[in-house]
Design an enzyme around this catalytic site. Sequence first.
Site, PDB file in Angstrom:
ATOM      1  N   ASP A 159      49.369 -88.856  72.407  1.00 28.51           N
ATOM      2  CA  ASP A 159      49.635 -87.994  71.253  1.00 28.51           C
ATOM      3  C   ASP A 159      48.716 -86.766  71.298  1.00 28.51           C
ATOM      4  O   ASP A 159      49.140 -85.643  71.032  1.00 28.51           O
ATOM      5  CB  ASP A 159      49.414 -88.782  69.957  1.00 28.51           C
ATOM      6  CG  ASP A 159      50.160 -90.098  69.976  1.00 28.51           C
ATOM      7  OD1 ASP A 159      51.391 -90.075  70.050  1.00 28.51           O
ATOM      8  OD2 ASP A 159      49.504 -91.158  69.950  1.00 28.51           O
ATOM      9  N   HIS A 187      49.060 -94.893  65.981  1.00 27.79           N
ATOM     10  CA  HIS A 187      49.983 -94.383  67.000  1.00 27.79           C
ATOM     11  C   HIS A 187      51.406 -94.724  66.557  1.00 27.79           C
ATOM     12  O   HIS A 187      51.975 -95.729  66.955  1.00 27.79           O
ATOM     13  CB  HIS A 187      49.692 -94.996  68.376  1.00 27.79           C
ATOM     14  CG  HIS A 187      50.795 -94.729  69.359  1.00 27.79           C
ATOM     15  ND1 HIS A 187      51.053 -93.470  69.849  1.00 27.79           N
ATOM     16  CD2 HIS A 187      51.733 -95.534  69.906  1.00 27.79           C
ATOM     17  CE1 HIS A 187      52.101 -93.521  70.659  1.00 27.79           C
ATOM     18  NE2 HIS A 187      52.529 -94.768  70.698  1.00 27.79           N
TER      19      HIS A 187
HETATM   20  P1  NAX Z   1      58.482-101.926  80.154  1.00 30.25           P
HETATM   21  O1  NAX Z   1      59.392-102.755  79.348  1.00 30.25           O
HETATM   22  O2  NAX Z   1      59.011-101.108  81.289  1.00 30.25           O
HETATM   23  O3  NAX Z   1      57.344-102.849  80.768  1.00 30.25           O
HETATM   24  C1  NAX Z   1      56.656-103.807  80.029  1.00 30.25           C
HETATM   25  C2  NAX Z   1      56.243-104.901  80.982  1.00 30.25           C
HETATM   26  O4  NAX Z   1      55.404-105.811  80.274  1.00 30.25           O
HETATM   27  C3  NAX Z   1      57.417-105.703  81.527  1.00 30.25           C
HETATM   28  O5  NAX Z   1      57.344-105.724  82.950  1.00 30.25           O
HETATM   29  C4  NAX Z   1      57.185-107.102  80.924  1.00 30.25           C
HETATM   30  O6  NAX Z   1      57.591-108.143  81.806  1.00 30.25           O
HETATM   31  C5  NAX Z   1      55.680-107.097  80.737  1.00 30.25           C
HETATM   32  N1  NAX Z   1      55.201-108.087  79.775  1.00 30.25           N
HETATM   33  C6  NAX Z   1      55.800-108.535  78.638  1.00 30.25           C
HETATM   34  N2  NAX Z   1      55.055-109.504  78.075  1.00 30.25           N
HETATM   35  C7  NAX Z   1      53.969-109.663  78.848  1.00 30.25           C
HETATM   36  C8  NAX Z   1      52.843-110.527  78.786  1.00 30.25           C
HETATM   37  N3  NAX Z   1      52.715-111.431  77.803  1.00 30.25           N
HETATM   38  N4  NAX Z   1      51.909-110.422  79.754  1.00 30.25           N
HETATM   39  C9  NAX Z   1      52.045-109.536  80.751  1.00 30.25           C
HETATM   40  N5  NAX Z   1      53.102-108.707  80.883  1.00 30.25           N
HETATM   41  C10 NAX Z   1      54.049-108.764  79.923  1.00 30.25           C
HETATM   42  O7  NAX Z   1      57.683-101.020  79.124  1.00 30.25           O
HETATM   43  P2  NAX Z   1      56.845 -99.683  79.379  1.00 30.25           P
HETATM   44  O8  NAX Z   1      57.745 -98.525  79.294  1.00 30.25           O
HETATM   45  O9  NAX Z   1      56.026 -99.868  80.611  1.00 30.25           O
HETATM   46  O10 NAX Z   1      55.938 -99.649  78.070  1.00 30.25           O
HETATM   47  C11 NAX Z   1      54.932-100.607  77.843  1.00 30.25           C
HETATM   48  C12 NAX Z   1      54.418-100.525  76.430  1.00 30.25           C
HETATM   49  O11 NAX Z   1      53.800 -99.263  76.196  1.00 30.25           O
HETATM   50  C13 NAX Z   1      55.490-100.647  75.355  1.00 30.25           C
HETATM   51  O12 NAX Z   1      55.003-101.509  74.335  1.00 30.25           O
HETATM   52  C14 NAX Z   1      55.602 -99.241  74.817  1.00 30.25           C
HETATM   53  O13 NAX Z   1      56.060 -99.226  73.482  1.00 30.25           O
HETATM   54  C15 NAX Z   1      54.189 -98.771  74.935  1.00 30.25           C
HETATM   55  N6  NAX Z   1      53.946 -97.330  74.879  1.00 30.25           N
HETATM   56  C16 NAX Z   1      52.810 -96.907  74.258  1.00 30.25           C
HETATM   57  C17 NAX Z   1      52.452 -95.578  74.206  1.00 30.25           C
HETATM   58  C18 NAX Z   1      51.195 -95.137  73.539  1.00 30.25           C
HETATM   59  O14 NAX Z   1      50.982 -93.922  73.445  1.00 30.25           O
HETATM   60  N7  NAX Z   1      50.309 -96.010  73.028  1.00 30.25           N
HETATM   61  C19 NAX Z   1      53.348 -94.540  74.762  1.00 30.25           C
HETATM   62  C20 NAX Z   1      54.306 -95.052  75.773  1.00 30.25           C
HETATM   63  C21 NAX Z   1      54.892 -96.400  75.463  1.00 30.25           C
HETATM   64  O15 NAX Z   1      55.962 -96.229  74.568  1.00 30.25           O
END
Ligand code: NAX
Length: 328
Positions: A159, A187
């Site tokens: 952000d 956030h």
């Molecule tokens: P993806 O869905 O591509 O990847 C998430 C991965 O996490 C998957 O491979 C899944 O298998 C794995 N996962 C789920 N549960 C797990 C666990 N218990 N232990 C280990 N791995 C686990 O999501 P992606 O686009 O990579 O985003 C990841 C996260 O970042 C999401 O929650 C998203 O909302 C968040 N974001 C946060 C941002 C921020 O500024 N704070 C911005 C970007 C993003 O939206």
Amino acid sequence: TRTPVTVTVTGAAGQIGYALLFRIASGALLGPDVPVRLRLLEIPQAVKAAEGTAMELDDCAFPLLSGVDIFDDATKAFAGTNVALLVGARPRTKGMERGDLLEANGGIFKPQGEAINAGAADDVKVLVVGNPANTNALIAQQHAPDVPAERFTAMTRLDHNRAIAQVAKKAGVAVTDIKKLTIWGNHSATQYPDLFHAEIAGKNAAETVNDRDWLENDFIPTVAKRGAAIIEARGASSAASAASAAIDHVHTWVNGTADGDWTSMAVVSDGSYGVPEGLISSFPVTTKDGKWEIVQGLEIDEFSRGRIDASVAELAEERDAVRKLGLI
Ligand code: NAX
């Protein structure tokens, strides 16, 4: 040669993980002279995909990468870790209420906090990226009583970087001319990107821009809703920019902020600026020698007060909801 720093990345097979791991291994996270050992945590169904990413990491022959291990068990993944990047989370799916989302993520961040408590290195630093990031960080922190609370942070650097890019474009200056920008609060769409304390080439940013309508009705909503705009355009959520912000967050935490500048990090509140103690809220922070400090003494006018309070109220609601669910 230095002993490698151990970095654990959760959600390693996801899209942010894919953009993040190669930059960590290339030295962007900790510096060009610091070897790293990666530990990847995934759910069992995604371990194979993480193995594929690990094969590609091998194929880069990164001089600083001293090893990659893959786990589906949090206790093992966080054993001895110095830097923990908690990226994996349960996304909100259709028909899911906020309580369901918080509960599903509590099921992830509670055991991860316990695992960090049990086995991480004494100097562990934790960055939560997975949403709802502030509250997920709170859950993990509450389950790691032996780790100093200030080691748990959540990411608002994306952000922050988005806001810098928007102001630089508006003012027709380089991004490096923008200093002292702050993201306050959660956030989420309630976050408050603050231009009143920011500077453009050394002068007050709000005064330099001198366009209140733009500030309130364009700048703030553009930054706050940027994530949705990226999804709309790209057909997928922010990945490389999120990974880049995670790199920036840890790099700044470890290496310090520049004199005359600060950054935005969601950190455990000590009550500063009327944010209830214990909430993980974004503040202006300076960093030095691996420690952060909330910038003190900023005058908050009525407009900023209202925006900060609204976002902090949302954080308090999220905390109350996870408390009610027995997650903290
Ligand atoms: P993806 O869905 O591509 O990847 C998430 C991965 O996490 C998957 O491979 C899944 O298998 C794995 N996962 C789920 N549960 C797990 C666990 N218990 N232990 C280990 N791995 C686990 O999501 P992606 O686009 O990579 O985003 C990841 C996260 O970042 C999401 O929650 C998203 O909302 C968040 N974001 C946060 C941002 C921020 O500024 N704070 C911005 C970007 C993003 O939206």
